[in-house]
Design an enzyme around this catalytic site. Structure first.
Site, PDB file in Angstrom:
ATOM      1  N   ILE A   1      -4.366  -0.526  -5.419  1.00 43.07           N
ATOM      2  CA  ILE A   1      -3.708  -1.748  -4.921  1.00 43.07           C
ATOM      3  C   ILE A   1      -4.599  -2.419  -3.882  1.00 43.07           C
ATOM      4  O   ILE A   1      -5.033  -1.798  -2.913  1.00 43.07           O
ATOM      5  CB  ILE A   1      -2.320  -1.423  -4.312  1.00 43.07           C
ATOM      6  CG1 ILE A   1      -1.432  -0.744  -5.362  1.00 43.07           C
ATOM      7  CG2 ILE A   1      -1.654  -2.687  -3.776  1.00 43.07           C
ATOM      8  CD1 ILE A   1      -1.222  -1.544  -6.643  1.00 43.07           C
ATOM      9  N   LYS A   2      -4.842  -3.706  -4.122  1.00 44.90           N
ATOM     10  CA  LYS A   2      -5.700  -4.462  -3.207  1.00 44.90           C
ATOM     11  C   LYS A   2      -4.806  -5.254  -2.252  1.00 44.90           C
ATOM     12  O   LYS A   2      -3.913  -5.994  -2.700  1.00 44.90           O
ATOM     13  CB  LYS A   2      -6.547  -5.416  -4.041  1.00 44.90           C
ATOM     14  CG  LYS A   2      -7.914  -5.675  -3.492  1.00 44.90           C
ATOM     15  CD  LYS A   2      -8.678  -6.488  -4.524  1.00 44.90           C
ATOM     16  CE  LYS A   2     -10.028  -6.870  -4.061  1.00 44.90           C
ATOM     17  NZ  LYS A   2     -10.620  -7.866  -4.963  1.00 44.90           N
ATOM     18  N   LEU A   3      -5.080  -5.076  -0.956  1.00 42.50           N
ATOM     19  CA  LEU A   3      -4.264  -5.748   0.065  1.00 42.50           C
ATOM     20  C   LEU A   3      -5.177  -6.524   0.999  1.00 42.50           C
ATOM     21  O   LEU A   3      -6.281  -6.052   1.319  1.00 42.50           O
ATOM     22  CB  LEU A   3      -3.519  -4.708   0.912  1.00 42.50           C
ATOM     23  CG  LEU A   3      -2.583  -3.730   0.201  1.00 42.50           C
ATOM     24  CD1 LEU A   3      -2.135  -2.644   1.187  1.00 42.50           C
ATOM     25  CD2 LEU A   3      -1.359  -4.480  -0.334  1.00 42.50           C
TER      26      LEU A   3
ATOM     27  N   THR B   1     -10.576  -6.940  -9.315  1.00 41.93           N
ATOM     28  CA  THR B   1     -10.122  -8.286  -9.675  1.00 41.93           C
ATOM     29  C   THR B   1      -9.567  -8.911  -8.403  1.00 41.93           C
ATOM     30  O   THR B   1      -9.393  -8.224  -7.392  1.00 41.93           O
ATOM     31  CB  THR B   1      -9.001  -8.235 -10.741  1.00 41.93           C
ATOM     32  OG1 THR B   1      -7.828  -7.645 -10.162  1.00 41.93           O
ATOM     33  CG2 THR B   1      -9.412  -7.436 -11.967  1.00 41.93           C
TER      34      THR B   1
END
Ligand code: E4P
Length: 223
Positions: free
Chosen positions: A82-84, A27
Site C-alpha cells: 500500500i502506497k501512502l 504505480t
C-alpha cells in the site's frame, strides 16, 4: 540494487519483465489514470506478471478512509504494497497497516526527516523523489545519499526506493548512493540496456562467424 518498473502499462511491464530483472512495480494515481482501465483490474493484471512488491496508492487523505482503502486494496493480491503519501495522516495509517502486517511504501518523500518518520511508522519502503527535487534545482541524489547514511548509522530496515527517476545516470547514482531499489520508467530501462559498442561488437562477431562458415563450405556446394 533491485529494479522495479514505475508504470501501470501492461505491455511495458510485460516487456521489461521478460528480461528477468524485475523485482517489483510501482504505480501511482497519475500512471493508472493514463491507462483508462479499472484500478483493481490493472493491479491484479500486474500481480499476474511480476512476482514481487506491487505498489498501489490510496487516494483518500483522511485516516479512516485511508485505512479502509488500504485494507481493501491489500486483499486484491498477496504481493500488494500500500502506497501512502508522506503526510501526518499517512504516518498514522502506515503505523496501523504495518502493525496488521500490510506492507507500506511511503511516497512523495523529499527530506531525511520525512524518511526517518516513515521508518518509525513501520514503512517497508520509503520513496524519495529524485527527479522532482532536481526539477526545483535541489540535489535529488544528495537526498538518497543522506537517507542511506542515516539509515545505515541507525540500522533502519526500511528500504530506500529511489523514485522519480528521469534518466540512466539517476539509476547508476542511486546504486552508488546506497538505494536498495530504483523504480524506473519504461523508457529509461530501454536506454539503460543500449550501448553503441555492444551493437557494433555484436555485428562484427556475427559477420566474422558468417564469413568463416562460408569459407568452410566446400567449393562443390558453393553457388
Ligand atoms: C514513484 O513511485 C512514483 O510513481 C514516481 O517515481 C513518480 O515519478 P515522476 O516524478 O516522474 O512522476
Amino acid at each position: 540494487m533491485k529494479f522495479f518498473i514505475d508504470s501501470a502499462n501492461i505491455d511495458h511491464i510485460k516487456e521489461i519483465a521478460s528480461w528477468g530483472i524485475l523485482s517489483g512495480v510501482t504505480t501511482n494515481p497519475s500512471l493508472v489514470s493514463k491507462e483508462g482501465k479499472d484500478f483493481k483490474q490493472v493491479v491484479q493484471e500486474i500481480c499476474g506478471i511480476v512476482d514481487g512488491s506491487i505498489s498501489a496508492e490510496v487516494i483518500s487523505t483522511e485516516i479512516d478512509s485511508m485505512v479502509q482503502e488500504g485494507k481493501e486494496i491489500s486483499k486484491w493480491h498477496k504481493n500488494v504494497t500500500i502506497k501512502l503519501p508522506t503526510i501526518p495522516n499517512g504516518l498514522a495509517v502506515c503505523k496501523i497497516l504495518s502493525s496488521l502486517n500490510i506492507k507500506v511504501n511511503m511516497t512523495l518523500c523529499f527530506s531525511v526527516n520525512q524518511a526517518l518518520l516513515c521508518a518509525s511508522a513501520g514503512a517497508s519502503y520509503v520513496s524519495p523523489f529524485v527527479g522532482r527535487l532536481d526539477d526545483i534545482n535541489q540535489d535529488g541524489m544528495a537526498l538518497i545519499k543522506d537517507i542511506a547514511h542515516v539509515f545505515s548509522v541507525h540500522k533502519i530496515k526500511t528500504e530506500i526506493l529511489s523514485a522519480s527517476i528521469r534518466h540512466p545516470a539517476h539509476v547508476m547514482d542511486s546504486a552508488k548512493a546506497g538505494a536498495h531499489i530504483a523504480t524506473i520508467p519504461y523508457q529509461v530501462f530501454k536506454q539503460m540496456i543500449q550501448h553503441p559498442l555492444t551493437d557494433k561488437g555484436l555485428e562484427k562477431f556475427l559477420a566474422d562467424w558468417n564469413d568463416a562458415m562460408l569459407k568452410k563450405v566446400p567449393d562443390s556446394v558453393k553457388v
